[in-house]
Each structure stands twice: as C-alpha cells, then as structure tokens.
Motif scaffolding. Structure first.
Motif, PDB file in Angstrom:
ATOM      1  N   PRO A 214       0.827  -1.257   0.048  1.00 25.53           N
ATOM      2  CA  PRO A 214      -0.026   0.036  -0.147  1.00 25.53           C
ATOM      3  C   PRO A 214       0.807   1.228   0.118  1.00 25.53           C
ATOM      4  O   PRO A 214       1.914   1.425   0.938  1.00 25.53           O
ATOM      5  N   ALA A 225      -3.647   0.056  -3.475  1.00 26.59           N
ATOM      6  CA  ALA A 225      -4.255  -0.458  -2.404  1.00 26.59           C
ATOM      7  C   ALA A 225      -3.385  -1.456  -1.671  1.00 26.59           C
ATOM      8  O   ALA A 225      -3.287  -1.707  -0.322  1.00 26.59           O
ATOM      9  N   THR A 243      -8.221   0.577   1.630  1.00 28.63           N
ATOM     10  CA  THR A 243      -7.932   2.124   1.772  1.00 28.63           C
ATOM     11  C   THR A 243      -9.532   2.452   1.669  1.00 28.63           C
ATOM     12  O   THR A 243     -10.444   2.150   0.802  1.00 28.63           O
TER      13      THR A 243
END
Length: 377
Positions: A214, A225, A243
């Motif tokens: 991430p 993500a 996220t």
C-alpha cells in the motif's frame, strides 16, 4: 460517496505448493465486514482478481461468494482485469451482473468504460481501465505516436470523455514510476512498463493495482491499495490494509487505511537451532534461517515441529557466508538423490559444488546401497 479500494487478490495462488484459498476466504470475509461497518457505497477492485488467466473453479467460486455478499448489502462493485487476469473471463456475463450493481471492465475497445452516478454533491464518474500494453492501444490509434506505456495511457485518456469540472475516479492496473515493488509482482524487463503519474492529473482519485505494498504513487490521491495478503517474503514488513476513500464535493477527498489481519501471517526468523526450538509454536508461514556452524541433515524436519507451515528453510554461517535455501517443500519432490546430495554438499562447503571425485564416491556409495536392496526414486 464512500469507497473501499482493494486490489491484487490473486485468488487461486499457491505458495510453496500450499493453496492460499483458505487464507483468501478469511481475508475477503474481513474486507466484507469492513465495507459493511463503514457503510460503503461501493468496492473498487483494481485488477489481478485471479492468480492466472485460467483460474481454478474454487477461486472463481470464492470470488462469486464475495461479490454476492457485497451486493447483498446494497453496495456496488467495480472490477478491472489485471495482467494476471483474462479480460474475457473476467467480463463474462458482465452485462447481466451489471443489473446487480457489479460493473466489470469488458474487452478494451480504445476508450475508458465509464459509469456516472449522482449523490448529494452532484455527478461522479467511475472510469474503468483494464491492464493495457502500448501495442494494444496502437491498434485503435495508428496515427498516434505511442512509444511507451505513458504514451498509451495518455492517448486513451485524451480520447475518452472526461469532464474534469465534475468528480472523477479511475481504476487502473499499471506500474507507476517510483513505486516500491516486491518479489511477487511481474514487470517488463528494464522497467519499460513505467507510467508517469502525471498522466492521471484531473482525477479526484486514482485506484491502482499491480504493486503489492500500500502506498501513494506521486500525488496523495493516486494510490496502490496493495495486496490483501503477503505473497512473498519480501513483503514480511508490509502492513496489509484496505483503503477507505470518502469523496464529497469536488476537491474534497479524505482517505484512511484500515489494517487487515491474516489467518496466517508471513514471517522470518533466524538463530541457532537452540534459539529457534525455544520459540513459540506458530502456524504462520515462516522463513527460517539457522546460523549454527554444524547443521544436522534432519534440522528442517526438527524445526517444522515448531513451525509446521514453514515455507523456506536456510542456513547462514561461516561456511555458507550467504543464506542458502535448501530442501524447500516446493522443490524436494522434483529433485533426484544426486541433486539433493549436491545441495547438502554446498551447504557444508561454502556453496562450492562437488567435483567429479566427490560425485564418483557418491555414485559408488549409492550403487552399493542399491545392490543391498535400498531403492532410490
């Protein structure tokens, strides 16, 4: 509107010949729970749904269960294909499932696939851009100068209707220049698949897939993500997460990360056999490095009583100098007796291969054992 951004599920992936489906089912249930608790409006899945283009039936069933649960809670889902996916298989029955609020990228036809919705702050457009290569884009724009991945994305965006005065989100599965990578991703040789983050200027949020850690990719609102699970030992220090993005009026975008807790973590430990055997029992996926000068041939079996899901066993001492991974589960069954002997010889002799004299003795001993009734497969 509130969105849950995830990517790189790699459903059906096997690590060290161990199926990850149970771990993946666990983490998808956790993601669903977070989405429900957050009262999200939609889930964004930025590619690499599956590990391979022809996923096993179990992986497809797992994804079906996930989508079914998400839609049962009234949330929309937006999905694009990644470089591991087959765009045709991902988009199968896409027109039908769209009625249930599942929007899947279809075969690339030169432009973004776009869907516009309205909330209290006006219109918001979700654009889907499956994984593409320059040669694919050239088919639709032969008159354009497309020499790089950046050129390809720029041309697609320029030829798609994007109203930057309104709110825009795009899902993409590409490698943004400067992103921090790990060992479980696939890239073009020489970094030819790099894309400059600047091509996405004008979007309120860019939901990226392809990189497993991430992270932001240039601007704060251009983000990976990351994968929901660790898929290589280069990811042991990653904190996997989902996220959360909340977009209100134009220019107002808040995001935060919600940590994910795996069924089995992936960890590394090292030390003497005595130290390792004194460690707490764990069913995590482990990489174990033994530092003793003399290591018993059955050390791996001994260590597996503490770490039954050990995926990598290595030795690092003054003889090896560097960590030599030997007798790993994924390779031992495919190796001959001679190959196993070479591994053991390297382990004991500073990574030096046995010479002709040593191999001659080995074969003589092996022949003697076979003559006495010992069978070697």
């Amino acid at each position: 509107m509130k969105f849950i951004h995830i990517a790189d599920l790699h459903l059906g992936k096997r690590l060290n010949d161990v199926s990850m489906l149970e771990d993946q089912a666990h983490i998808l249930r956790q993601i669903t729970k977070i989405a429900v608790q957050e009262k999200a409006d939609a889930v964004l899945i930025a590619g690499d749904v599956y590990q391979k283009a022809s996923p096993p039936a179990e992986a497809m069933s797992l994804f079906n269960e996930f989508l079914t649960e998400i839609t049962a809670h009234g949330m929309k889902t937006f999905v694009i294909s990644g470089n591991h996916d087959s765009d045709m298989r991902i988009s199968y029955l896409s027109s039908l499932v769209r009625r249930s609020g599942v929007y899947i990228s279809e075969k690339f036809e030169g432009k973004l696939q776009q869907y516009t919705f309205t909330d209290a702050f006006g219109e918001i457009t979700i654009s889907l851009l499956p994984f593409i290569r320059p040669q694919l884009v050239r088919r639709f724009y032969p008159e354009e100068k497309i020499e790089s991945y950046t050129d390809a994305i720029r041309v697609v965006l320029e030829n798609s209707a994007i109203d930057t005065a309104k709110r825009n989100i795009i899902l993409a599965h590409q490698f943004i220049t400067g992103a921090e990578t790990s060992d479980s991703e696939e890239f073009a040789v020489g970094g030819l698949d790099n894309i400059e983050a600047s091509v996405f200027e004008g979007f309120d949020y860019v939901a990226l897939g392809h990189i497993h850690k991430p992270q932001r990719a240039g601007a704060e609102m251009i983000r990976y993500a990351g994968s929901p699970l660790k898929y290589s030992f280069s990811e042991v220090n990653h904190q996997k997460s989902v996220t959360i993005i909340e977009i209100k009026e134009k220019g107002s975008c808040d995001l935060r990360l919600v940590p994910l807790e795996p069924l089995h973590d992936m960890r590394e430990v090292s030390g003497s056999m005595q130290e390792i055997m004194a460690m707490p029992y764990s069913e995590d996926y482990m990489r174990v490095v033994v530092t003793d000068e003399e290591v018993s041939p059955d050390a791996r079996v001994t260590v597996s009583t503490v770490f039954p899901n050990m995926m990598s066993f290595g030795v690092q001492n003054s003889k090896t100098k560097t960590d030599i991974d030997v007798l790993a589960k994924e390779s031992i069954e495919d190796k001959s007796i001679a190959e196993l002997f070479r591994d053991f010889f390297r382990l004991q002799n500073n990574d030096v291969e046995p010479g002709e004299a040593q191999m001659k003795v080995f074969y003589e001993v092996l022949q003697k054992l076979e003559d006495e009734g010992y069978e070697a497969d």
